[in-house]
Design an enzyme around this catalytic site. Structure first.
Site, mmCIF file in Angstrom:
data_model
loop_
_atom_site.group_PDB
_atom_site.id
_atom_site.type_symbol
_atom_site.label_atom_id
_atom_site.label_comp_id
_atom_site.label_asym_id
_atom_site.label_seq_id
_atom_site.Cartn_x
_atom_site.Cartn_y
_atom_site.Cartn_z
ATOM 1 N N LYS A 176 0.835 -1.204 0.000
ATOM 2 C CA LYS A 176 0.000 0.000 0.000
ATOM 3 C C LYS A 176 0.871 1.256 0.000
ATOM 4 O O LYS A 176 0.521 2.272 -0.632
ATOM 5 C CB LYS A 176 -0.919 -0.016 1.220
ATOM 6 C CG LYS A 176 -1.807 1.233 1.387
ATOM 7 C CD LYS A 176 -2.707 1.495 0.202
ATOM 8 C CE LYS A 176 -3.845 2.449 0.500
ATOM 9 N NZ LYS A 176 -3.519 3.641 1.249
ATOM 10 N N GLU A 200 0.801 6.901 -6.583
ATOM 11 C CA GLU A 200 -0.307 7.876 -6.602
ATOM 12 C C GLU A 200 0.233 9.305 -6.539
ATOM 13 O O GLU A 200 -0.247 10.197 -7.257
ATOM 14 C CB GLU A 200 -1.211 7.580 -5.411
ATOM 15 C CG GLU A 200 -2.338 8.539 -5.148
ATOM 16 C CD GLU A 200 -2.969 8.244 -3.802
ATOM 17 O OE1 GLU A 200 -2.880 9.100 -2.904
ATOM 18 O OE2 GLU A 200 -3.536 7.144 -3.637
#
Length: 293
Positions: free
Chosen positions: A164, A171
């Site tokens: 993550k 991102e």
């Protein structure tokens, strides 16, 4: 299946609802009594049948450690704790050892989906022992998006949050690229409809993505992002990604530059950071700083 859920904020509350819609029993605890199903963590544990599963959705660091410590005193051998927050992967190893000494299982779950997860499902990156992960499969199935994708048992303890973390680093770089392109389009005299240029990219182009869709949403609300201050926080995972890259001698120029651009936003009212702030608000409900009237 029964589940205890600690932390009913923007993501935790929606996760409780999505799991319930799948037919499971969820008891939630939050410091805000208006959100809670129980008065405290002790009542939460007492009302669940053994072997218990407690999913923790609180801020990384001290808050998570405090909850882990409390659960370590309340749970029994055979129970399992899931940390679904944005903890650093090295903390997972520590928590797994602390709980494992008492016979309590530990699973780390990187969760992506933000405020849209209730509707679209949550992408899950999970780390932990196979037996612990398999027991939690009904909950993972309830949370993940429909279809074959959106869930992975990434590896041993720490693998979920490490995955993550890398996701969030990517991102950062993707948002920075959209923001830079938006600022350049806004600067030139020949382009007089930047919002519609972004909208035109939503179909048929190689840069179409959910982030692009959210950028268009933001521009619909505020065409030139004049209501936002050019300031964007970093959640910490971008820093951890860069630190891990240094430790492993892996070059990450795009992700590193995007992190430093966030730091630059704290010095000036950056046009690019208006778009970054708008995107973070769109997908995660993160707070934005409005411009002063």
């Amino acid at each position: 299946m029964q589940l205890g859920l600690i932390g009913l904020g923007k993501m935790g509350g929606n996760m409780r609802e999505r799991i319930r819609r799948a037919g499971h029993t969820v008891l939630g605890y939050d410091r805000n009594p208006q959100l809670s199903d129980v008065a405290d963590v002790a009542e939460l544990v007492a009302r669940l049948d053994a072997p218990r599963t407690i999913w923790v959705m609180v801020p990384a660091g001290t808050a998570t450690q405090s909850v882990i410590d409390e659960l370590g005193e309340l749970l029994e051998a055979g129970d399992t704790v899931v940390d679904g927050g944005n903890s650093r992967w090295t903390d997972d190893e520590k928590h797994a050892a602390e709980l494992g000494a008492k016979g309590i299982g530990f699973v780390d779950a990187g969760v992506s989906g933000g405020v849209w997860g209730l509707q679209n499902g949550y992408a899950l990156m999970v780390g932990g022992a196979k037996k612990d992960v398999e027991r939690l499969q009904p909950i993972f199935e309830a949370l993940k998006p429909e279809g074959p994708y959106g869930y992975v048992h990434a590896g041993k303890v720490g693998a979920g949050h490490f995955s993550k973390m890398v996701h969030n680093g990517i991102e950062y770089a993707m948002m920075q690229a959209y923001a830079e392109g938006w600022e350049l389009l806004e600067k030139v005299d020949s382009v007089d409809n930047v919002r519609e240029v972004f909208r035109s990219w939503q179909d048929g182009t190689v840069i179409r993505s959910w982030l692009l869709d959210l950028a268009v949403n933001a521009l619909e609300d505020d065409e030139h992002l004049e209501k936002l201050k050019g300031f964007a926080q970093d959640s910490g995972e971008g820093r951890w990604t860069v630190e891990a890259a240094v430790d492993h001698a892996v070059p990450l120029p795009a992700i590193t530059a995007s992190l430093f651009a966030r730091f630059a936003s704290r010095q000036d009212d950056s046009p690019q950071m208006k778009m970054i702030a708008a995107l973070r608000n769109q997908f995660g409900g993160h707070a934005v700083e409005p411009t002063k009237e």
